[in-house]
Design an enzyme around this catalytic site. Structure first.
Site, PDB file in Angstrom:
ATOM      1  N   CYS A 126      -2.319   5.919   9.925  1.00 43.69           N
ATOM      2  CA  CYS A 126      -2.479   7.502  10.269  1.00 43.69           C
ATOM      3  C   CYS A 126      -3.794   7.614  10.949  1.00 43.69           C
ATOM      4  CB  CYS A 126      -2.249   8.264   9.094  1.00 43.69           C
ATOM      5  SG  CYS A 126      -3.251   8.137   7.669  1.00 43.69           S
TER       6      CYS A 126
ATOM      7  N   PRO B 184       1.401   7.444  -1.651  1.00 44.47           N
ATOM      8  CA  PRO B 184       2.140   8.027  -2.852  1.00 44.47           C
ATOM      9  C   PRO B 184       3.620   8.067  -2.556  1.00 44.47           C
ATOM     10  CG  PRO B 184       1.338   9.520  -0.913  1.00 44.47           C
ATOM     11  CD  PRO B 184       0.978   8.431  -0.706  1.00 44.47           C
ATOM     12  N   GLY B 185       4.107   7.339  -1.427  1.00 40.37           N
ATOM     13  CA  GLY B 185       5.405   6.881  -1.693  1.00 40.37           C
ATOM     14  C   GLY B 185       6.571   7.441  -0.645  1.00 40.37           C
TER      15      GLY B 185
ATOM     16  N   CYS C 109       0.721  -1.268  -0.084  1.00 39.59           N
ATOM     17  CA  CYS C 109       0.123   0.001  -0.045  1.00 39.59           C
ATOM     18  C   CYS C 109       0.746   1.207   0.133  1.00 39.59           C
ATOM     19  CB  CYS C 109      -0.927   0.076   1.201  1.00 39.59           C
ATOM     20  SG  CYS C 109      -1.984  -1.548   1.381  1.00 39.59           S
ATOM     21  N   ALA C 110       1.720   1.351  -0.717  1.00 40.33           N
ATOM     22  CA  ALA C 110       2.828   2.360  -0.888  1.00 40.33           C
ATOM     23  C   ALA C 110       2.589   3.890  -1.290  1.00 40.33           C
ATOM     24  CB  ALA C 110       4.025   1.743  -1.788  1.00 40.33           C
TER      25      ALA C 110
END
Length: 454
Positions: free
Chosen positions: A381, A269-270, A266-267
């Site tokens: 988050c 936006p990086g 689930c990377a």
């Protein structure tokens, strides 16, 4: 009878008059706020799609104004709605189009922005008249907003961050989880617009000096600048990327070494993948969204970093076991409200059980993809325990081959208050608070470090 002469077609239609300056921005803000609250459509997505704001004839300042109004209105939605409701004897009239959101936009300017009272009221009345359903209520708009302007000090003095500007279901949860004092501190922090945090490849002190910021205890650089990111020194050269200081911590907790194979599930936006790649890891990024991975790819190209980019559902992804795994699981994102105030009004209690089930499945997948002895960092988050602490308790009960690898305060810049008794990371929006609210706070994050033993 008047005969029409050949070649005569009557008077030419007049070109439509341009809207009053600032009216387009206010109507766009009303649409964006409405869709965030009623349709759970992200604010940035709605503003980016708004054709009126994409019109090349529109002043770029109108785009910025629409975003500014929308953001402050969502940040202080409870206070604004309460003030409007107190001035409506019979409640909001029905079938009035955009009336409620026109009032919200007007009141947001009167209470929280430096818009002259007459401009805020006049343009709200114009916006009401521009909508056929709300046009008959233009006089009501004028009366309510003039009353709000007169009573500004009283309205602001009576406003409560937790009881007014936090959705009741979240306020109740935060009180139950963190206690009344901490819940109030979280709500107060969410009212404050934060500045930008940067993760830098190297020389944090030097970049803080060049960009007019400060180095946080965690190593991130926090800016005071209001300039567009792309105009800042170092952006084009790929020396740093934007990432909240709390969001930068989970990837560092893996402690990867150069050459290690690491997968980031689930990377997009990086930002966390960039942390791993900058540390020298051989990174595989996995995400189901091809569009979001395009953003990740563009960021990696700017940063001059390498990664294998895989478009796939993380639960269906399969590969040889990795040396380490990072899973930043989809969640309610209630820890990011200070940066994304629309989140508070988009999420619902019913979202949590669905997300918790997915998080549990992703945790099991992360463990299966990791070599025995390899670390796994799980993070969200979110401020909700079902998406954090409870996930780890449930995992350890069902999988005896996994244990915690406790996190220490020394690994996160000495922030003792952000390490739980179980050795997990728990940051709150009110943590790292100082004298200047814009230089204060962190996104709310949870992270646990695990080791697969068998």
């Amino acid at each position: 009878m008047i005969k029409q002469q050949r070649g005569f077609s009557g008077p030419r239609p007049r070109a439509p008059e341009p809207p009053a300056p600032g009216l387009t921005a206010r109507i766009a803000a009303a649409r964006a706020i409405s869709e965030a609250v009623t349709l759970a459509r992200p604010l940035e997505e709605r503003l980016a799609a708004d054709l009126s704001l994409r019109d090349p004839r529109i002043d770029p300042r109108d785009r910025a104004l629409a975003r500014s109004i929308s953001t402050v209105a969502l940040r202080r939605m409870g206070t604004i709605r309460k003030a409007i409701a107190q001035r409506l004897e019979k409640g909001m009239p029905r079938r009035t189009g955009a009336l409620e959101w026109t009032l919200v936009v007007g009141a947001a300017q009167l209470l929280f922005l430096e818009t002259p009272d007459h401009a805020a009221v006049d343009l709200a009345v114009r916006a009401a008249r521009a909508d056929a359903a709300s046009a008959p209520f233009a006089g009501l708009v004028n009366a309510i907003l003039r009353s709000v302007a007169r009573d500004r000090a009283t309205i602001l003095g009576a406003s409560d961050a937790l009881d007014d500007d936090t959705p009741p279901w979240l306020a109740a949860r935060w009180r139950a989880t963190y206690g009344d004092e901490a819940a109030r501190a979280i709500a107060a922090a969410n009212r404050c617009e934060p500045t930008l945090d940067l993760s830098v490849k190297s020389d944090a002190v030097g970049w803080a000096a060049r960009l007019g910021g400060v180095v946080l205890p965690t190593g991130s650089v926090r800016l005071d600048s209001h300039r567009p990111v792309v105009e800042l020194e170092g952006y084009a050269d790929g020396e740093w990327w934007v990432q909240d200081a709390a969001a930068a911590l989970p990837a560092r907790l893996l402690g990867v070494r150069p050459g290690q194979r690491v997968v980031d599930l689930c990377a997009a936006p990086g930002g966390k993948s960039a942390e791993l790649a900058a540390a020298g890891a051989v990174v595989t990024t996995v995400d189901r969204s091809a569009e979001r991975l395009k953003v990740l790819s563009a960021n990696f190209e700017r940063l001059k970093l390498d990664a294998e980019i895989v478009v796939a559902d993380a639960l269906a992804f399969d590969a040889a076991p990795f040396d380490a795994t990072l899973i930043d699981a989809p969640c309610s994102a209630t820890g990011t409200i200070r940066r994304h105030p629309d989140v508070a009004w988009m999420k619902r209690p019913a979202d949590l059980p669905v997300l918790a089930r997915l998080q549990s499945q992703l945790l099991d997948k992360a463990i299966a993809l990791t070599k025995p002895g390899g670390p796994i960092v799980y993070c969200t988050c979110s401020l909700e325990p079902e998406e954090g602490e409870a996930q780890i308790v449930a995992l350890l009960r069902r999988n005896p081959d996994v244990r915690r690898a406790p996190i220490t305060a020394a690994e996160i810049g000495g922030l003792n208050q952000c390490v739980t008794a179980a050795g997990e990371l728990r940051t709150l929006p009110c943590h790292l608070w100082g004298d200047d609210p814009r230089r204060s706070g962190l996104d709310g994050f949870f992270a646990a470090r695990l080791v697969r033993e068998g």
